[in-house]
Scaffold this motif. Structure first.
Motif, PDB file in Angstrom:
ATOM      1  N   PRO A   1       0.862  -1.230   0.063  1.00  0.00           N
ATOM      2  CA  PRO A   1      -0.017   0.058  -0.164  1.00  0.00           C
ATOM      3  C   PRO A   1       0.839   1.250   0.023  1.00  0.00           C
ATOM      4  CG  PRO A   1      -0.818  -1.539   1.458  1.00  0.00           C
ATOM      5  CD  PRO A   1       0.344  -2.228   1.085  1.00  0.00           C
ATOM      6  N   PRO A   2       0.389   2.182  -0.558  1.00  0.00           N
ATOM      7  CA  PRO A   2       1.331   3.495  -0.696  1.00  0.00           C
ATOM      8  C   PRO A   2       1.307   4.301   0.497  1.00  0.00           C
ATOM      9  CG  PRO A   2      -0.970   3.968  -1.894  1.00  0.00           C
ATOM     10  CD  PRO A   2      -0.906   2.286  -1.378  1.00  0.00           C
ATOM     11  N   GLY A   3       0.212   4.380   1.225  1.00  0.00           N
ATOM     12  CA  GLY A   3       0.358   5.325   2.616  1.00  0.00           C
ATOM     13  C   GLY A   3      -0.042   6.412   2.138  1.00  0.00           C
ATOM     14  N   ASP A   4      -0.072   7.525   3.003  1.00  0.00           N
ATOM     15  CA  ASP A   4      -0.348   8.878   2.838  1.00  0.00           C
ATOM     16  C   ASP A   4       0.838   9.766   2.843  1.00  0.00           C
ATOM     17  OD1 ASP A   4      -3.014   8.287   2.796  1.00  0.00           O
ATOM     18  OD2 ASP A   4      -3.075   8.464   5.275  1.00  0.00           O
ATOM     19  N   GLY A   5       0.687  10.924   2.202  1.00  0.00           N
ATOM     20  CA  GLY A   5       1.910  11.933   2.152  1.00  0.00           C
ATOM     21  C   GLY A   5       2.616  12.058   1.124  1.00  0.00           C
ATOM     22  N   TRP A   6       2.237  11.345  -0.091  1.00  0.00           N
ATOM     23  CA  TRP A   6       3.034  11.151  -1.249  1.00  0.00           C
ATOM     24  C   TRP A   6       3.046  12.506  -1.925  1.00  0.00           C
ATOM     25  CZ3 TRP A   6       5.073   7.292  -4.851  1.00  0.00           C
ATOM     26  CH2 TRP A   6       5.255   6.170  -3.995  1.00  0.00           C
ATOM     27  N   SER A   7       3.857  13.285  -2.748  1.00  0.00           N
ATOM     28  CA  SER A   7       3.883  14.442  -3.507  1.00  0.00           C
ATOM     29  C   SER A   7       3.103  14.614  -4.737  1.00  0.00           C
ATOM     30  CB  SER A   7       5.489  14.867  -3.764  1.00  0.00           C
ATOM     31  OG  SER A   7       6.276  14.986  -2.633  1.00  0.00           O
ATOM     32  N   SER A   8       2.897  13.209  -5.224  1.00  0.00           N
ATOM     33  CA  SER A   8       1.912  12.984  -6.429  1.00  0.00           C
ATOM     34  C   SER A   8       1.136  11.743  -6.243  1.00  0.00           C
ATOM     35  CB  SER A   8       2.747  12.989  -7.551  1.00  0.00           C
ATOM     36  OG  SER A   8       3.779  11.852  -7.662  1.00  0.00           O
ATOM     37  N   ASP A   9       0.238  11.578  -6.972  1.00  0.00           N
ATOM     38  CA  ASP A   9      -0.459  10.374  -6.904  1.00  0.00           C
ATOM     39  C   ASP A   9       0.338   9.095  -7.326  1.00  0.00           C
ATOM     40  OD1 ASP A   9      -2.316   8.151  -7.687  1.00  0.00           O
ATOM     41  OD2 ASP A   9      -3.755   9.406  -8.293  1.00  0.00           O
TER      42      ASP A   9
ATOM     43  N   HIS B   1       9.142   0.625  -0.791  1.00  0.00           N
ATOM     44  CA  HIS B   1       8.184   0.510   0.204  1.00  0.00           C
ATOM     45  C   HIS B   1       8.113   2.055   0.829  1.00  0.00           C
ATOM     46  CE1 HIS B   1       8.001  -4.019   1.028  1.00  0.00           C
ATOM     47  NE2 HIS B   1       8.124  -3.688  -0.260  1.00  0.00           N
ATOM     48  N   ALA B   2       8.739   3.189   0.354  1.00  0.00           N
ATOM     49  CA  ALA B   2       9.076   4.226   0.829  1.00  0.00           C
ATOM     50  C   ALA B   2       7.946   5.353   0.381  1.00  0.00           C
ATOM     51  CB  ALA B   2      10.376   4.946   0.778  1.00  0.00           C
ATOM     52  N   LEU B   3       7.673   6.601   1.133  1.00  0.00           N
ATOM     53  CA  LEU B   3       7.037   7.547   0.216  1.00  0.00           C
ATOM     54  C   LEU B   3       7.731   7.991  -0.970  1.00  0.00           C
ATOM     55  CD1 LEU B   3       5.590   9.752   3.369  1.00  0.00           C
ATOM     56  CD2 LEU B   3       4.125   8.053   2.057  1.00  0.00           C
ATOM     57  N   ASN B   4       7.037   8.485  -1.759  1.00  0.00           N
ATOM     58  CA  ASN B   4       7.785   9.028  -3.227  1.00  0.00           C
ATOM     59  C   ASN B   4       8.559   8.013  -3.793  1.00  0.00           C
ATOM     60  OD1 ASN B   4       6.261  11.413  -2.843  1.00  0.00           O
ATOM     61  ND2 ASN B   4       7.635  12.100  -1.316  1.00  0.00           N
ATOM     62  N   GLU B   5       8.437   6.770  -3.738  1.00  0.00           N
ATOM     63  CA  GLU B   5       9.390   5.754  -4.295  1.00  0.00           C
ATOM     64  C   GLU B   5       9.511   6.395  -5.714  1.00  0.00           C
ATOM     65  OE1 GLU B   5       9.099   0.729  -5.340  1.00  0.00           O
ATOM     66  OE2 GLU B   5       7.566   1.822  -4.332  1.00  0.00           O
ATOM     67  N   ARG B   6      10.769   5.948  -6.156  1.00  0.00           N
ATOM     68  CA  ARG B   6      11.071   6.229  -7.475  1.00  0.00           C
ATOM     69  C   ARG B   6      12.196   5.620  -7.989  1.00  0.00           C
ATOM     70  NH1 ARG B   6      15.042  11.780  -6.396  1.00  0.00           N
ATOM     71  NH2 ARG B   6      16.885  10.671  -6.014  1.00  0.00           N
ATOM     72  N   VAL B   7      12.287   5.459  -9.458  1.00  0.00           N
ATOM     73  CA  VAL B   7      13.295   4.516 -10.111  1.00  0.00           C
ATOM     74  C   VAL B   7      14.081   5.513 -11.454  1.00  0.00           C
ATOM     75  CG1 VAL B   7      12.116   3.799 -11.881  1.00  0.00           C
ATOM     76  CG2 VAL B   7      13.994   2.322 -11.228  1.00  0.00           C
ATOM     77  N   SER B   8      15.270   5.560 -11.217  1.00  0.00           N
ATOM     78  CA  SER B   8      15.968   6.357 -12.301  1.00  0.00           C
ATOM     79  C   SER B   8      15.759   5.679 -13.804  1.00  0.00           C
ATOM     80  CB  SER B   8      17.616   6.112 -12.304  1.00  0.00           C
ATOM     81  OG  SER B   8      18.405   6.402 -13.220  1.00  0.00           O
ATOM     82  N   ILE B   9      15.487   6.633 -14.933  1.00  0.00           N
ATOM     83  CA  ILE B   9      15.226   6.274 -16.143  1.00  0.00           C
ATOM     84  C   ILE B   9      16.048   5.414 -16.600  1.00  0.00           C
ATOM     85  CG2 ILE B   9      14.563   6.981 -18.461  1.00  0.00           C
ATOM     86  CD1 ILE B   9      12.885   9.249 -17.045  1.00  0.00           C
ATOM     87  N   ASP B  10      17.381   5.947 -16.506  1.00  0.00           N
ATOM     88  CA  ASP B  10      18.656   5.392 -17.093  1.00  0.00           C
ATOM     89  C   ASP B  10      18.891   3.912 -16.512  1.00  0.00           C
ATOM     90  OD1 ASP B  10      21.552   5.895 -18.505  1.00  0.00           O
ATOM     91  OD2 ASP B  10      22.054   5.297 -16.438  1.00  0.00           O
ATOM     92  N   GLU B  11      18.613   3.701 -15.074  1.00  0.00           N
ATOM     93  CA  GLU B  11      18.881   2.637 -14.551  1.00  0.00           C
ATOM     94  C   GLU B  11      17.724   1.602 -15.214  1.00  0.00           C
ATOM     95  OE1 GLU B  11      18.380   2.488 -10.412  1.00  0.00           O
ATOM     96  OE2 GLU B  11      19.859   4.244 -10.194  1.00  0.00           O
ATOM     97  N   VAL B  12      16.464   1.882 -15.410  1.00  0.00           N
ATOM     98  CA  VAL B  12      15.627   1.004 -16.149  1.00  0.00           C
ATOM     99  C   VAL B  12      15.873   0.478 -17.518  1.00  0.00           C
ATOM    100  CG1 VAL B  12      13.166   0.565 -16.829  1.00  0.00           C
ATOM    101  CG2 VAL B  12      13.758   1.985 -14.912  1.00  0.00           C
TER     102      VAL B  12
END
Length: 365
Positions: A69-77, A339-350
């Motif tokens: 689950p994403p949880g609350d407090g994200w900067s975006s959807d 599992h953290a808020l504002n989870e992200r991935v680098s485009i270059d890594e993908v």
């Protein structure tokens, strides 16, 4: 870049364990050149995709479509991927829809392979995992289609893509020891049996004890006490029992039976009850295995680094492949926001992960 667009589409599915939110149907249509088998078991979706190119080895890629689950407090959807400053933000971006996107695109683009490609995806890795990858492997075994080698695209890199792959994992054993006593007034200790006093006499040989000395790829299997409780939080009543909870992340040098025997040795003579549960077994893939050596070569060609071989971290579905006798490794993007808020991935890594998987398919031998 196709793999990035695919990742964005996967991130839109609200696939919170064990609900795939329709992702498996989308993937089945996307991978139309592959034979598809959907196993729906107690609400868990498992998708097996396969394609035979030749009569050689069966190489399997595996992953999970479900997220926490994403949880609350994200900067975006969290289910509307946002691309910003070279990153994509969404729940599952690192863990592990980036890995799934790289798997799917690399296998979809493959035109030649001396053998068969298999993909296993589940919607129950973040949960109990009872009806997930294990059931898919049972199905393949029953149909004489178990892969020869497997790679799970969990996020394993630490500082940059390619710097670490997992060739094994520690097991996990949870334990509870309940030491029984007789409750009484603190002013009359001779009329009581104080389980705290009894346990304290042996805890020095239990807390933090190394069950083994470790090895090249494993740290020592340490007994870690996680909780001790007893009594009524008053100063004039001794407790009737003391509960000690502990966990051991064990290497392949320490077994469930070893732990049981050590507990019995340490608490011998006390009135106690022991409960042990092994949630996962340790495993180690030979560093000279084809899957390890070929993956190292692909990472070196694409990322320009030689990865560290590691067994750190918790558990993953790789343990199920090991249980079925399939040599398995894990490799994926950097793990710093799972599992953290504002989870992200680098485009270059993908992009590089996709290239590594494509290179592995091209040169696997």
């Amino acid at each position: 870049m196709e793999v990035i667009e695919l990742l964005k589409e996967l991130l839109k599915f609200r696939s919170i364990t064990p609900d795939d939110d329709g992702a498996m149907n989308y993937i089945t249509l996307l991978m139309s050149e592959f034979d598809a088998k959907l196993l729906d078991i107690n609400g868990v979706k498992n998708l097996i995709l396969s394609k035979k190119f030749g009569d050689g080895l069966n190489l399997c890629f595996a992953g999970h479509i479900d997220v926490v689950p994403p949880g609350d407090g994200w900067s975006s959807d969290p289910f509307e991927p946002e691309q910003k400053d070279g990153y994509i933000y969404a729940r599952g971006a690192q863990d592990m829809k980036s890995g799934v996107a790289a798997i799917l695109q690399a296998c979809k683009d493959a035109r030649e392979f001396d053998g068969s490609l298999t993909i296993i995806l589940t919607s129950d890795e973040e949960g109990d995992g009872i009806y997930g990858t294990k059931e898919a492997l049972k199905y393949l075994k029953d149909n004489n289609s178990l892969p020869d080698f497997a790679i799970v695209a969990e996020p394993t890199s630490t500082n940059k893509i390619g710097d670490m792959i997992k060739i094994g994992r520690r097991g996990s054993i949870n334990g509870v020891i309940k030491v029984n006593g007789i409750q009484g007034h603190a002013a009359y200790p001779s009329k009581c049996i104080n389980p705290i006093h009894q346990a304290s006499a042996v805890l020095a040989n239990f807390a933090g004890y190394d069950m083994d000395a470790g090895s090249r790829y494993f740290d020592p299997s340490k007994i870690v006490i996680t909780d001790i409780r007893g009594g009524m939080e008053v100063c004039n009543v001794t407790p009737s029992e003391l509960k000690i909870m502990f966990n051991i992340r064990n290497s392949d040098l320490t077994s469930y039976e070893d732990v049981k025997q050590y507990c019995e040795h340490i608490f011998n003579g006390l009135d106690y009850e022991l409960t042990l549960k092994e949630s996962s077994k340790p495993f180690l893939t030979d560093a000279d295995s084809k899957i390890v050596t070929n993956l190292i070569d692909s990472i070196n060609r694409i990322c320009g680094v030689r990865p560290e071989l590691s067994t750190t971290g918790g558990t993953s579905d790789a343990r199920y492949f090991a249980a079925f006798g399939v040599p398995v490794v894990e490799f994926g993007v950097v793990n710093d926001r799972i599992h953290a808020l504002n989870e992200r991935v680098s485009i270059d890594e993908v992009a590089k992960l996709y290239e590594v998987f494509s290179d592995l398919i091209r040169y696997f031998k």
